[in-house]
Scaffold this motif. Structure first.
Motif: not given
Ligand code: SAM
Length: 334
Positions: A108-121
Motif C-alpha cells: 500500500x503506497x501512501x499515494x496510490x498513483x505511485x504504487x508502481x512508481x520509480x521508488x516502488x518494488x
C-alpha cells in the motif's frame, strides 16, 4: 525412498516416481531450509521424455530434464543452485526454500498513483528480460504490424518499456514516423518515460484512465494495455470500451496483456491469484479475457490468446487480415 550414494555420502534418486521425489523433498523442507540430493544428469540423454527409464550399466534410472527439475522447484516454492556434476552419471541438486515475504501486489503506497512508481518494488522488474513476456509481446507486435504514420496508444504505460520494444524491432525511419501516446497516473514513471521518449511525436499524459478525454488526442491504429485493465482499482471493461469506441481509427489493432503470475522476492511465480485465496486461481482471469475476446469478436475482430506468465490477447479486424496485417508487419525487423 532415495538411496544412499556411497561415493558422495548424499541421498540419491534412481527410479523413484516424481510423487515420491516431491514428497521426500517437501518433507526435508519442513525441517530444513535446503534439500540436497543426487539424481541422473540429463546431459547424457537426448530426446527422452521425463519419466522414461534409462539404463546406465546395470542400474536403471528415471530420466528427468532440467525443465522438470526447475518446474518441481517452482511448484515447491524453491530456487535451485547450479547442479554440481558428480561421478558419471549423477549430479547433485540443491533446492532452497524461498522466503515467504509479502508480494508487492499487496503493498500500500501512501499515494496510490505511485504504487508502481520509480521508488516502488515494481520498478525493479524488467519484463523485456523475461523470455515469455518478450517473445509473446514481440509476436503480438509482429502480428498486428507497425508501419509509417501509425499512432499507438498505451493505457498504463508506466515508464514505457513497452514502447522500447517497439523502438528496438522497428526500423528507425518507421519508428521516427510513429506517434506514441502513453497514459498513466503515475508521475514518477511518466517522468522516466519522457527521459527516453522525448521527441515531438511522443506524448505522455498524466491522467486517470477513467477520465481520459479522447477527443483531445489523435486517433490510434494500435491500442496496447498490459497489466492494467485487470486491476480491481479500475473499471477495466469500461476503460477499454471507451478507448475502443472513442480513441481508435476504424480497423485499429489491439494488444491486451493480463498477468498470470506474481512477483515475489526476486521470483516470478506462475498463476494469477485472487485476493484471500492461498493458491492461484485462474477463474477471474479467464472470465476477464473471455469478455474482451467476445466483445472484439462481436466487432468483427479475429482474436488470438497466447502466453504463459502474461496472457496476450491480440486482435486484428477480420476483413483486413489477409491484406493489411500481412503487409503492415513487413515494416518490423525480424
Ligand atoms: C501493473 S502496472 C503495468 C505497467 C506496464 N504496462 C507493465 O505491464 O509493466 C499498471 C500501470 O497502470 C497504472 N494505472 C493504474 N491505475 C490507473 C488509473 N486509474 N489511471 C491511470 N493509470 C493507472 C499504474 O500507475 C501502472 O503504471
Amino acid at each position: 525412498m532415495p538411496h544412499h550414494e556411497a561415493q558422495n555420502n548424499l541421498l540419491g534418486f534412481r527410479n523413484e516416481s516424481l510423487l515420491e521425489v516431491s514428497r521426500y523433498i517437501e518433507k526435508e523442507l519442513q525441517e530444513h531450509q535446503e534439500s540436497h540430493f543426487t539424481a541422473l544428469s540429463p546431459d547424457y540423454f537426448h530426446q527422452y521424455y521425463s519419466g522414461e527409464e534409462v539404463l546406465v550399466g546395470e542400474q536403471s534410472y528415471i530420466y528427468r530434464s532440467y525443465r522438470t527439475w526447475l518446474d518441481l522447484a517452482h511448484r515447491l516454492d524453491c530456487r535451485i543452485l547450479t547442479p554440481k556434476e558428480l561421478a558419471h552419471p549423477l549430479v547433485k541438486f540443491t533446492f532452497i526454500k524461498n522466503k515467504s515475504l509479502a508480494s508487492f501486489h499487496d503493498s500500500h503506497s501512501p499515494d496510490p498513483s505511485e504504487k508502481y512508481g520509480t521508488n516502488s518494488e515494481f520498478a525493479r522488474l524488467s519484463k523485456l528480460e523475461e523470455p515469455d513476456f518478450l517473445l509473446d509481446y514481440k509476436d503480438a507486435l509482429e502480428q498486428v504490424g507497425i508501419d509509417n504514420g501509425d499512432t499507438i496508444i498505451n493505457l498504463g504505460i508506466n515508464s514505457a518499456d513497452e514502447f522500447k520494444l517497439i523502438e528496438r524491432i522497428t526500423p528507425s525511419d518507421v519508428f521516427n514516423d510513429i506517434t506514441l501516446i502513453g497514459v498513466d497516473h503515475c508521475e514518477s514513471a511518466l517522468k522516466k518515460a519522457k527521459e527516453h521518449f522525448c521527441k515531438e511525436k511522443h506524448m505522455f499524459i498524466n491522467q486517470d484512465l477513467g477520465s481520459l478525454n479522447y477527443s483531445e488526442l489523435p486517433k490510434a491504429n494500435l491500442l496496447i494495455s498490459i497489466g492494467t485493465l485487470q486491476s480491481s482499482a479500475i473499471h477495466g471493461q469500461e476503460v477499454f470500451r471507451k478507448a475502443f469506441q472513442e480513441g481508435l481509427h476504424k480497423g485499429a489493432s489491439i494488444i491486451l496483456g493480463f498477468p498470470n503470475c506474481r512477483y515475489m522476492n526476486g521470483e516470478l511465480r506462475y498463476g494469477a491469484k485472487i485476493k484471500n485465496f492461498k493458491k492461484p486461481d485462474l477463474s477471474l482471469l479467464i472470465k476477464d479475457i473471455s469478455y474482451y475476446k467476445k466483445y472484439l469478436q462481436q466487432h468483427k475482430y479475429e482474436v488470438f490468446i497466447r502466453g504463459k506468465y502474461t496472457l496476450f490477447l491480440c486482435a486484428t479486424p477480420r476483413r483486413a487480415k489477409s491484406s493489411s496485417a500481412a503487409d503492415r508487419s513487413s515494416a518490423l525487423k525480424t
